[in-house]
Design a protein around this motif. Structure first.
Motif, mmCIF file in Angstrom:
data_model
loop_
_atom_site.group_PDB
_atom_site.id
_atom_site.type_symbol
_atom_site.label_atom_id
_atom_site.label_comp_id
_atom_site.label_asym_id
_atom_site.label_seq_id
_atom_site.Cartn_x
_atom_site.Cartn_y
_atom_site.Cartn_z
ATOM 1 N N GLU A 155 3.067 7.544 12.411
ATOM 2 C CA GLU A 155 2.986 6.252 13.213
ATOM 3 C C GLU A 155 1.850 5.900 13.755
ATOM 4 O OE1 GLU A 155 6.245 3.699 15.720
ATOM 5 O OE2 GLU A 155 6.945 5.758 14.942
ATOM 6 N N VAL A 158 -0.787 4.304 11.255
ATOM 7 C CA VAL A 158 -0.270 2.951 10.927
ATOM 8 C C VAL A 158 -0.270 1.942 12.071
ATOM 9 C CG1 VAL A 158 1.817 1.478 10.303
ATOM 10 C CG2 VAL A 158 1.687 3.769 9.225
ATOM 11 N N LEU A 191 7.171 2.696 7.637
ATOM 12 C CA LEU A 191 5.808 3.376 7.585
ATOM 13 C C LEU A 191 5.251 3.179 6.023
ATOM 14 C CD1 LEU A 191 6.654 6.349 9.767
ATOM 15 C CD2 LEU A 191 5.425 4.263 10.245
ATOM 16 N N VAL A 246 3.786 -1.222 11.457
ATOM 17 C CA VAL A 246 5.413 -0.942 11.429
ATOM 18 C C VAL A 246 6.076 -2.025 11.028
ATOM 19 C CG1 VAL A 246 7.305 0.589 12.238
ATOM 20 C CG2 VAL A 246 4.940 1.221 12.646
#
Length: 264
Positions: A155, A158, A191, A246
């Protein structure tokens, strides 16, 4: 099935890496892809690492020659030059010179390959690419052993702007249950930006998208499946930007499905 796919990761060029072994293999892969609904492929032979001999101009020329063969055979498949780029020192300079290829040769998106067995920080690489107007796409993170041990790495990448490409076969269990679970978890937590085949032949690791598309529909719906298998890869093939970050998707709860501990 959506039935019209673009594939941004496929080892289709003959005899240049560990993908298609010869021209007939390339033709067979192309025919299989078209039959499955693929209309565009960015060819991505390995560059750097163990494949430092693969030069940008050679890949460009081989792509042109293979496209001519497909036209002669009346195979309705557009192919564009690109590469599956092993991350190493000097990569940015070689991308800027054209010695190493971006996807579609647009100098906008770069398919980045980590060593299979480990993860190392990508923040500086992503920042260097961004300074040059390029965006990194991380190739098959769900198959990387370091990320499998610690999915929480994903995460923040991203959030920094890194785009994620999951392998179609991972969603079908081709690379084992752990990679499948991580791929599904990534989908359900917004994701994933692309699904691609990473095809190497017609017997194993084949250039097929439709079953993965159907699985994505089951997990997160048709709109997401269309984005990941068609719209986003088409934008990359054209050298156009896509929305990163996201995305909001229908998702399962954490309990009983996936956790970092379960995967590790």
């Amino acid at each position: 099935m959506y039935g019209s796919f673009a594939d941004i990761h496929c080892h289709l060029l003959p005899g240049i890496d560990d993908g298609a072994s010869d021209l007939e293999s390339s033709i067979a892969m192309a025919q299989m892809a078209v039959a499955d609904g693929v209309h565009t492929i960015v060819v991505t032979p390995h560059q750097l690492g163990n494949f430092s001999r693969n030069q940008g101009d050679d890949i460009r020329q081989e792509t042109i020659l293979l496209q001519r063969v497909f036209a002669e055979r009346r195979i309705p498949l557009e192919i564009l030059p690109g590469a599956d780029v092993r991350i190493e020192d000097g990569m940015i300079e070689k991308l800027l010179s054209g010695e190493v290829l971006s996807l579609g040769d647009h100098r906008r998106h770069v398919l980045l390959e980590l060593p299979h067995e480990l993860y190392f920080p990508l923040e500086k690489v992503l920042q260097s690419l961004e300074r040059e107007g390029m965006t990194g796409i991380l190739s098959h993170p769900e198959r990387n052993q370091g990320i499998l041990r610690d999915p929480s790495l994903l995460e923040p990448l991203v959030d920094q702007g890194c785009l994620m490409q999951v392998t179609a076969g991972s969603l079908m269990g081709t690379f084992g249950s752990r990679s499948q679970e991580l791929a599904e978890w990534m989908l359900e937590h917004g994701l994933v930006h692309f699904v691609a085949t990473d095809a190497h032949g017609v017997k194993a690791r084949r250039p097929l998208m439709s079953r993965a598309y159907d699985r994505i529909v089951e997990l997160v719906g048709e709109a997401v499946a269309g984005d990941l298998c068609t719209i986003n890869p088409e934008l990359v093939a054209c050298g156009k930007p896509i929305e990163g970050g996201v995305r909001a998707t229908p998702r399962r709860g954490w309990s009983g499905f996936f956790s970092a501990k379960k995967v590790g």
